[in-house]
Scaffold this motif. Sequence first.
Motif, short mmCIF file in Angstrom:
data_model
loop_
_atom_site.label_atom_id
_atom_site.label_comp_id
_atom_site.label_asym_id
_atom_site.label_seq_id
_atom_site.Cartn_x
_atom_site.Cartn_y
_atom_site.Cartn_z
N ALA A 81 89.50 5.91 47.19
CA ALA A 81 89.57 5.64 45.75
C ALA A 81 90.73 6.40 45.12
N ASP A 82 90.94 7.64 45.55
CA ASP A 82 92.05 8.44 45.01
C ASP A 82 93.40 7.82 45.37
N GLU A 83 93.48 7.26 46.58
CA GLU A 83 94.72 6.60 46.99
C GLU A 83 95.01 5.38 46.11
N ILE A 84 93.97 4.59 45.82
CA ILE A 84 94.14 3.44 44.93
C ILE A 84 94.60 3.89 43.56
N HIS A 85 93.95 4.93 43.04
CA HIS A 85 94.34 5.46 41.73
C HIS A 85 95.80 5.90 41.73
N ALA A 86 96.26 6.50 42.82
CA ALA A 86 97.63 7.01 42.88
C ALA A 86 98.64 5.89 42.74
N TYR A 87 98.46 4.78 43.48
CA TYR A 87 99.48 3.74 43.35
C TYR A 87 99.29 2.89 42.09
N MET A 88 98.08 2.82 41.56
CA MET A 88 97.92 2.17 40.25
C MET A 88 98.69 2.96 39.19
N LYS A 89 98.57 4.27 39.26
CA LYS A 89 99.31 5.12 38.30
C LYS A 89 100.81 4.98 38.50
N GLU A 90 101.23 4.91 39.78
CA GLU A 90 102.65 4.74 40.08
C GLU A 90 103.21 3.48 39.42
N TYR A 91 102.40 2.42 39.40
CA TYR A 91 102.85 1.15 38.83
C TYR A 91 102.40 0.94 37.39
N GLY A 92 101.84 1.98 36.77
CA GLY A 92 101.48 1.91 35.36
C GLY A 92 100.35 0.94 35.06
N LEU A 93 99.40 0.82 35.99
CA LEU A 93 98.31 -0.15 35.86
C LEU A 93 96.96 0.53 35.71
N GLY A 94 96.07 -0.12 34.97
CA GLY A 94 94.67 0.26 34.93
C GLY A 94 93.84 -0.80 35.64
#
Length: 303
Positions: free
Chosen positions: A58-71
Motif C-alpha cells: 500500500a505504501d508503494e502505491i501511495h508513493a507513485y500516486m504522490k509522484e504523479y500527483g494523483l489521489g
Amino acid sequence: MKIGFLTGCLGDIPLREKARLAHEMGFEMLEISCWPRENDRDYAGSDIDVANLTQEGADEIHAYMKEYGLGISSLAYYDNNLSADPVVRKNVNNHTKKVIDAASLLGVELVGVFIGRDITKDIWGNFDEFEKVFGDLVSYAEHRGVKLMIENCHMPSWLEKGKPGTISYSPELWAEMFKRVPSDSFGLNYDPSHLHAMLMDYMECLKGFEDKVFHLHAKDVEVFPEKVAKYGVYNSELGDSYWRYRMPGLGQVDWKKLISHLQAHGYDFVVSIEHEDPLYEGSREKVLEGLKKGIEYLRGVLA
C-alpha cells in the motif's frame, strides 16, 4: 471538484503505468479496479491484488500516486453479492471484504460495489437477502473506516435474459435499500447514463438522494428514438440496442445541469469517467483518445 477515471478500461498494464498515463493526460484521481486476479467479467480489472496486499505494498502505491500527483477516489469491485449459488455468493462477499481491507490499508474512504440479484427469488425475497448480506458488509466497512457505495446500473440480461441483474437501479429501490440498511457509510456511486438508457429522468431520480451521492460516474449515453419506436422498452431481442454508452459530452446527459445541482447540495469530490464507449475501444490508443476527449469536455463543464 476533481476529474478521474476507472482504471479497468486500460486493460492489464501495471497500475503504475496507468498512473503515469493519467498524469500525462491531466487527471487528478483514479478509481481503481480491484476484481480478483482470475475473473471473466467484461470491463473488469485487477489493478491491485487485494487478496495479498500488505502495508508495504500500500505504501508503494501511495508513493507513485504522490509522484504523479494523483489521489485515489475509490476502489471498485462490481459483482453479484446476492448470487443464487451459495459458493459464488460467499466468494464474492469475501472478495468484497478484501477490497474493503485494501481500502483501509490505503486510507481510501470509498469502495464501489453492486448488490446484484438472486434470480431464484422475487424482489422481496431479494431484499430480505440484501438486508442480511449488506447489513454485514456495511458493518464490516464501518469498523474499518470505509464507506460502501452502489453504482445504480440495471445490468440488463446479466444473469437472466431480458431482466435486470441488480435490485438497485431506481429511486424506489434505493429507498428500500437505505431503509433496510440505514447507515451514513452506505450510499451511491451515481451514474446518470443507466437511468437515461432506461428512459428515466436522471435529474428527477436524484431528488431526495443528493446526500447519498458519495461519488459521481461520468459515463454518457445515446438513446436513439427511432430504435425505441421499433423495439420498445424491452429493447431488441436480436442483438441491436436502442442505446449505447458514450464518453461524457458525446451523449445526451446534461453534465452542467447535473453537476451544478449536486454542487448546490454540497457535492464537491470527483467526476470519474467510466469508459465504456464502443467507438473508443479496441486498442490502448483508442481508449486513451476517448479518455482525452472525456477530460477535455469535463474541464469545460467544471470551468
